[in-house]
Design a protein around this motif. Structure first.
Motif, PDB file in Angstrom:
ATOM      1  N   ASP A  57       0.930  -1.207  -0.145  1.00 12.03           N
ATOM      2  CA  ASP A  57       0.098  -0.075   0.010  1.00 12.03           C
ATOM      3  C   ASP A  57       0.749   1.141   0.049  1.00 12.03           C
ATOM      4  O   ASP A  57       2.271   0.913  -0.295  1.00 12.03           O
ATOM      5  N   THR A  58       0.468   2.509   0.021  1.00 11.81           N
ATOM      6  CA  THR A  58       1.022   3.566   0.036  1.00 11.81           C
ATOM      7  C   THR A  58       0.978   4.234   1.617  1.00 11.81           C
ATOM      8  O   THR A  58       0.999   5.498   1.638  1.00 11.81           O
ATOM      9  N   GLU A  59       0.688   3.506   2.735  1.00 14.59           N
ATOM     10  CA  GLU A  59       0.804   4.041   4.061  1.00 14.59           C
ATOM     11  C   GLU A  59       2.196   4.149   4.394  1.00 14.59           C
ATOM     12  O   GLU A  59       2.611   3.262   4.963  1.00 14.59           O
TER      13      GLU A  59
ATOM     14  N   ILE B 110      -1.022   0.291  -5.534  1.00 18.07           N
ATOM     15  CA  ILE B 110      -2.278   1.162  -5.481  1.00 18.07           C
ATOM     16  C   ILE B 110      -3.413   0.477  -6.199  1.00 18.07           C
ATOM     17  O   ILE B 110      -3.054  -0.263  -6.850  1.00 18.07           O
ATOM     18  N   SER B 111      -4.561   0.747  -5.841  1.00 19.30           N
ATOM     19  CA  SER B 111      -5.731   0.116  -6.187  1.00 19.30           C
ATOM     20  C   SER B 111      -6.304   0.897  -7.053  1.00 19.30           C
ATOM     21  O   SER B 111      -6.875   2.348  -6.448  1.00 19.30           O
TER      22      SER B 111
ATOM     23  N   GLN C 233      -4.561   7.994  -3.302  1.00 19.04           N
ATOM     24  CA  GLN C 233      -3.358   7.132  -2.443  1.00 19.04           C
ATOM     25  C   GLN C 233      -2.022   7.897  -2.655  1.00 19.04           C
ATOM     26  O   GLN C 233      -1.002   7.094  -2.287  1.00 19.04           O
TER      27      GLN C 233
ATOM     28  N   THR D  99      -4.464  -6.932  -7.669  1.00 13.57           N
ATOM     29  CA  THR D  99      -5.500  -5.760  -7.554  1.00 13.57           C
ATOM     30  C   THR D  99      -6.049  -5.638  -9.021  1.00 13.57           C
ATOM     31  O   THR D  99      -7.059  -4.633  -9.254  1.00 13.57           O
TER      32      THR D  99
END
Length: 292
Positions: free
Chosen positions: A50-52, A71-72, A97, A115
Motif C-alpha cells: 500500500d502507500t501508508e 495502489i488499487s 493514494q 489488484t
C-alpha cells in the motif's frame, strides 16, 4: 502553478526531488514489506502493498532506499476505455493514494499485483456494444450474449478485449506521469499484469504497447527455478530496456511444500547454495531480473 508562472512570465516554482530510478541502480535486491530494522538491512528496494508511509519507511527512504507502493485503481484496466463511470473514477483513486504526505518517500507505484486482471470476458457487460461496432456485427443479433458469437467472433472478442486492457492500463500510466511530472519527477510504474500471458494465458496482441517502467513476476508452483528463468527471459526479450523484479517465496508453495504451523524461517545469512531461496534467486538473476 508552473503553467501560471509561464503565462505570467515569472520563474517557475522548483520541481520536487526526482524519484530514484530502478534502471540506474544495478544489483538491486527487493523485499516485500519491511520490519523495524529495515534501515540496517542489506535490501536496497522495497515493494510495499500500500502507500501508508510509516516512520520506518520514511527513515529508509531518507537513506536512499527505493520504495514502490501498490495502489488499487480499477479491477480491470479495460473498463477505463469501455465504461464511462470507471473513466471518471480511476484518477480520483490514484490521487487519494498518492497524496503530498506520500510522494516524497515513494519512487514508483505497482499496478496489477492481485489488484487487477485482464480476463477478456470481464469487459463483456460494458464493452460488447463497442465491440460489435468495431467488428461490424449486428448488435441486435448479439443482444449482449457471449453465446451468440460464432467461434471466430469469440476469438475476435478476446483479441479486442486484450487490446482494450492495454489501452486502459496505458491511460492510467499516462495520468500518473502527467499528474506527477512536477510533484515527483520520474515516478515509475511497475506491473505484474503481463505475467498473466507469460504464464500461459492467451497471447496478448497488444504486448508491445505496454507502457510500464518495471516488470514484476513470480511463480510459486512446480519448478520455480525453470519458471524464474523462462518468465524473466520473456520479459527481457519483449521489453529488453525495462528492469524486472522477481520475488521468490523462499520455499516451495502450494502443492510442493505448503506452509505449516510452526515453520521456522531463516534467521541468519544463507550458508549453503542448496537452499531453494538461493537457487531461485540465482536463476532469476542469471535471467536478468533484480531478485528479492
Amino acid at each position: 502553478e508552473a503553467a501560471r508562472a509561464r503565462a505570467e512570465g515569472r520563474p517557475e516554482p522548483p520541481r520536487a526531488p526526482p524519484a530514484r530510478r530502478v534502471a540506474d541502480r544495478p544489483g538491486i535486491t527487493w523485499n516485500s514489506g519491511l520490519g523495524e530494522h529495515a534501515a540496517d538491512s542489506p535490501f536496497t528496494a522495497y515493494y510495499m502493498l500500500d502507500t501508508e508511509v510509516s516512520d520506518t519507511w520514511r527513515r529508509c527512504a531518507e537513506q536512499g532506499k527505493i520504495f514502490f507502493g501498490r495502489i488499487s485503481v480499477e479491477g480491470h484496466p479495460g473498463r477505463i476505455i469501455v465504461d464511462r463511470a470507471a473513466r471518471d473514477r480511476f484518477w480520483r483513486a490514484i490521487d487519494a493514494q498518492l497524496g503530498p504526505e506520500v510522494l516524497p518517500f515513494i519512487d514508483g507505484v505497482v499496478l496489477g499485483e492481485e489488484t487487477m486482471n485482464t480476463a477478456p470476458d470481464t469487459l463483456w457487460e460494458s464493452g460488447w456494444p463497442l465491440f460489435c461496432r468495431d467488428a461490424g456485427l449486428d448488435p441486435a443479433r448479439v443482444a449482449g450474449s457471449l453465446d451468440a458469437l460464432t467461434v471466430p467472433e469469440r476469438q475476435a472478442w478476446t483479441h479486442w478485449s486484450l487490446e482494450r486492457s492495454v489501452d486502459g492500463f496505458n491511460e492510467i500510466v499516462r495520468y500518473i506521469r502527467l499528474r506527477h511530472e512536477r510533484l515527483r519527477p520520474g515516478l515509475q510504474v511497475a506491473t505484474f499484469l503481463p505475467e498473466e500471458s507469460l504464464a500461459g494465458g492467451p497471447a496478448n496482441p497488444a504486448s508491445r504497447r505496454w507502457e510500464f517502467d518495471v516488470g514484476g513476476v513470480y511463480d510459486y508452483k512446480g519448478d520455480a527455478r525453470l519458471a524464474a528463468y523462462a518468465m524473466v527471459r520473456r520479459y527481457r526479450t519483449l521489453w529488453p530496456d525495462r528492469p524486472v523484479m522477481w520475488l521468490s517465496l523462499g520455499f516451495g508453495g502450494y502443492e510442493i511444500d505448503p506452509i505449516a504451523h510452526g515453520r521456522k524461517m531463516p534467521r541468519v545469512p544463507l550458508a549453503t547454495r542448496r537452499l531453494r531461496c538461493y537457487s531461485d534467486t540465482v536463476a532469476a538473476w542469471l535471467a536478468g531480473a533484480d531478485p528479492g
